[in-house]
Design an enzyme around this catalytic site. Structure first.
Site, PDB file in Angstrom:
ATOM      1  N   TYR A   2       0.926  -1.118   0.153  1.00 26.83           N
ATOM      2  CA  TYR A   2      -0.079   0.007  -0.093  1.00 26.83           C
ATOM      3  C   TYR A   2       0.902   1.380   0.129  1.00 26.83           C
ATOM      4  O   TYR A   2       0.351   2.383   0.416  1.00 26.83           O
ATOM      5  CB  TYR A   2      -0.968   0.068   1.064  1.00 26.83           C
ATOM      6  CG  TYR A   2      -1.980  -1.090   1.473  1.00 26.83           C
ATOM      7  CD1 TYR A   2      -2.773  -1.110   0.312  1.00 26.83           C
ATOM      8  CD2 TYR A   2      -1.709  -2.252   2.074  1.00 26.83           C
ATOM      9  CE1 TYR A   2      -3.872  -2.153   0.396  1.00 26.83           C
ATOM     10  CE2 TYR A   2      -2.629  -3.080   2.094  1.00 26.83           C
ATOM     11  CZ  TYR A   2      -3.743  -3.142   1.364  1.00 26.83           C
ATOM     12  OH  TYR A   2      -4.673  -4.064   1.175  1.00 26.83           O
ATOM     13  N   LYS A   9      -5.658   7.767  -2.742  1.00 19.51           N
ATOM     14  CA  LYS A   9      -6.867   7.611  -2.461  1.00 19.51           C
ATOM     15  C   LYS A   9      -7.344   8.887  -1.665  1.00 19.51           C
ATOM     16  O   LYS A   9      -8.545   9.573  -1.885  1.00 19.51           O
ATOM     17  CB  LYS A   9      -7.296   6.470  -1.389  1.00 19.51           C
ATOM     18  CG  LYS A   9      -7.337   5.391  -2.046  1.00 19.51           C
ATOM     19  CD  LYS A   9      -7.462   3.966  -0.941  1.00 19.51           C
ATOM     20  CE  LYS A   9      -8.891   3.562  -1.052  1.00 19.51           C
ATOM     21  NZ  LYS A   9      -9.205   2.353  -0.137  1.00 19.51           N
TER      22      LYS A   9
END
Length: 101
Positions: A2, A9
């Site tokens: 991630y 995001k």
């Protein structure tokens, strides 16, 4: 897995808010769906998916991950007239995975 996903995001969520403000006067609604891990081909490509999938499943209230069909249902809702009061929002569709965060 991630390293760049969080900043991307966050940028998308900010873009949704700004677009909603700027496009609202033209009667254009802007929303997004933030899906959690989805069963399917992409999830199987994670190098450590055999550990991740059971871990993520154990962290949802129902013990399962969201499906492609469930995310599609959320998107279809946002495209329907019933969602006309929602603007500038990011709907989380992860079956509760993010609740403990």
């Amino acid at each position: 897995n991630y390293g760049c996903m969080g900043p991307v995001k966050a940028a998308l969520e900010s873009l949704v808010r700004y677009l909603a403000l700027h496009l609202g006067p033209s009667n254009i609604l802007v929303n997004a769906v933030s899906a959690g891990p989805i069963y399917g081909d992409l999830l199987s490509r994670y190098p450590n998916n055999e550990q991740l999938i059971p871990y993520w499943e154990s962290r949802t209230p129902g013990g399962e991950l969201v499906s492609e069909d469930a995310v599609t249902d959320v998107v279809m809702f946002l495209l329907s007239p019933e969602s006309r009061a929602i603007n500038g929002s990011v709907l989380v569709a992860d079956l509760g995975l993010s609740l403990p965060i």
